[in-house]
Design a protein around this motif. Structure first.
Motif, PDB file in Angstrom:
ATOM      1  N   TRP A 171      43.924  42.206  46.286  1.00 61.49           N
ATOM      2  CA  TRP A 171      42.647  41.766  46.856  1.00 61.49           C
ATOM      3  C   TRP A 171      42.537  42.150  48.320  1.00 61.49           C
ATOM      4  N   ASN A 175      39.509  44.369  49.580  1.00 63.23           N
ATOM      5  CA  ASN A 175      38.682  43.899  50.688  1.00 63.23           C
ATOM      6  C   ASN A 175      38.635  44.918  51.829  1.00 63.23           C
ATOM      7  N   GLN A 226      34.870  36.634  40.302  1.00 65.21           N
ATOM      8  CA  GLN A 226      34.243  36.798  41.603  1.00 65.21           C
ATOM      9  C   GLN A 226      32.736  36.999  41.477  1.00 65.21           C
TER      10      GLN A 226
END
Length: 379
Positions: A171, A175, A226
């Motif tokens: 992640w 990101n 998400q």
């Protein structure tokens, strides 16, 4: 924006074997930025190449380089980081990454938030530049300035200098790519190919572990979570929907891997004996996740074409010796036997989806077939 998972690293990062030649290179990088005084650069000349800098010198230099990067960004203006200003930002970040390699763990831990906050606008702009322009083959920035790799890798390497490779997650990587899978994969591949003047220990292996995680059904479910805020509360999502999401993710990831030439990077990473087995295990597990189903014919064909192109390097120099080593250990170690069978199933799925690959793999398949019957499990 920065995303930090886990705790800061607890041990100094390993210096590379060629550290003795690092001092002139570091001096050149500091001079190229034109933001530090000659006196401050001279202090770095006095530092042995494999030594840690004093906290005062480290913090002062880091703050100066961050200020230089932000100044170049402000001169370019919002959403207009191009030309000489873009080059200047990359020079400051390149020097910063080299300086951080000489920082001790305690000093870096104390200043992690401060430094990353200073660089937040700069890294966001660089990521936007990579996502929108630098991934295009005809990008003017890549052809004129040759800084595509710098834009992709430097924010990630700076973050890794603070948190360490083990704490860096899939992640975090996504990101850094602003949620764009193609950018995230390109970042990982570029970091593997250009790990810095003093590479972080087992960094390439960690990047392959993250790419392998991108290919898992678990990550597809996390992506769905998400996108749907209610998914984590209710647990009645149909299996059909989860399968569809995994197939979509596999299609996207396969294209991204080919675009970034990830398998060619695997050949480079596997040249290091320390991480060869781990890199190949993660790479083959990723291929398995992208091919081992009748629903995954398209990603399997995309991957198979890349394997065929790289067969002399990937298949003959890396895969064949790796499978022979697993086979030799299979009789004594259950884990080796399990991994050997899984890798054979992976190759079988590749051949099922892409028969044109059979001519290249025939010698490998014949040799493996001679030794697998006794290793077959009841399942």
């Amino acid at each position: 924006s920065w995303a930090i998972a886990g705790s800061p690293r607890s041990e100094p990062l390993a210096m590379c074997a060629c550290a003795a030649a690092a001092a002139p290179e570091l001096r050149q990088k500091l001079e190229d930025t034109q933001v530090l005084s000659p006196e401050e650069i001279a202090l770095w000349d006095e530092l042995p190449s494999a030594s840690l800098a004093s906290p005062e010198l480290l913090v002062s230099t880091v703050n100066g380089l961050c200020a230089g990067a932000n100044l170049a960004l402000s001169e370019a203006g919002a959403d207009n980081l191009e030309g000489t200003e873009l080059v200047q930002v990359c020079r400051c970040l390149d020097a910063l990454e080299a300086v951080l390699a000489h920082g001790d763990a305690q000093t870096l831990a104390l200043h992690t938030t401060q430094v990353l906050t200073q660089l937040e606008l700069v890294t966001d702009e660089l990521t936007a530049k990579a996502t929108l322009k630098l991934l295009q083959p005809s990008s003017v920035f890549d052809t004129e300035h040759g800084i595509k790799s710098e834009v992709l890798r430097l924010p990630t390497l700076i973050l890794l200098r603070f948190v360490g490779a083990e704490a860096f997650t899939a992640w975090d990587l996504l990101n850094l790519g602003r949620g764009d899978l193609a950018t995230a994969v390109s970042i990982a591949v570029t970091v593997m190919e250009l790990p810095g003047s003093q590479p972080i220990q087992l960094l390439q292996l960690r990047m392959w572990q993250l790419l392998q995680h991108f290919s898992t059904p678990q990550f597809s479910a996390e992506m769905l979570q998400q996108q749907d805020a209610d998914f984590g509360v209710r647990n009645d999502t149909p299996i059909r929907l989860l399968l569809e999401k995994h197939i979509e993710q596999a299609h996207r990831l396969a294209r991204c891997l080919v675009q970034s030439q990830a398998l060619a990077a695997a050949c480079v990473c596997a040249e290091n004996p320390q991480q060869r087995a781990g890199v190949l295990a993660s790479c083959l597990q990723m291929i398995h996740n992208l091919t081992a189903s009748a629903h995954l014919s398209y990603p399997a064909q995309v991957i198979a074409r890349q394997v065929a192109v790289l067969w002399p390097r990937f298949g003959l120099r890396l895969l064949a010796p790796y499978l022979r080593r697993l086979l030799a250990d299979a009789e004594a170690k259950d884990a080796a036997a399990h991994e050997f069978r899984r890798n054979l199933r992976t190759m079988a799925w590749l051949l099922h989806h892409s028969p044109e690959l059979r001519a290249k793999t025939v010698s490998l398949c014949v040799r493996s077939e001679e030794h697998t019957s006794e290793l077959q499990s009841p399942s």
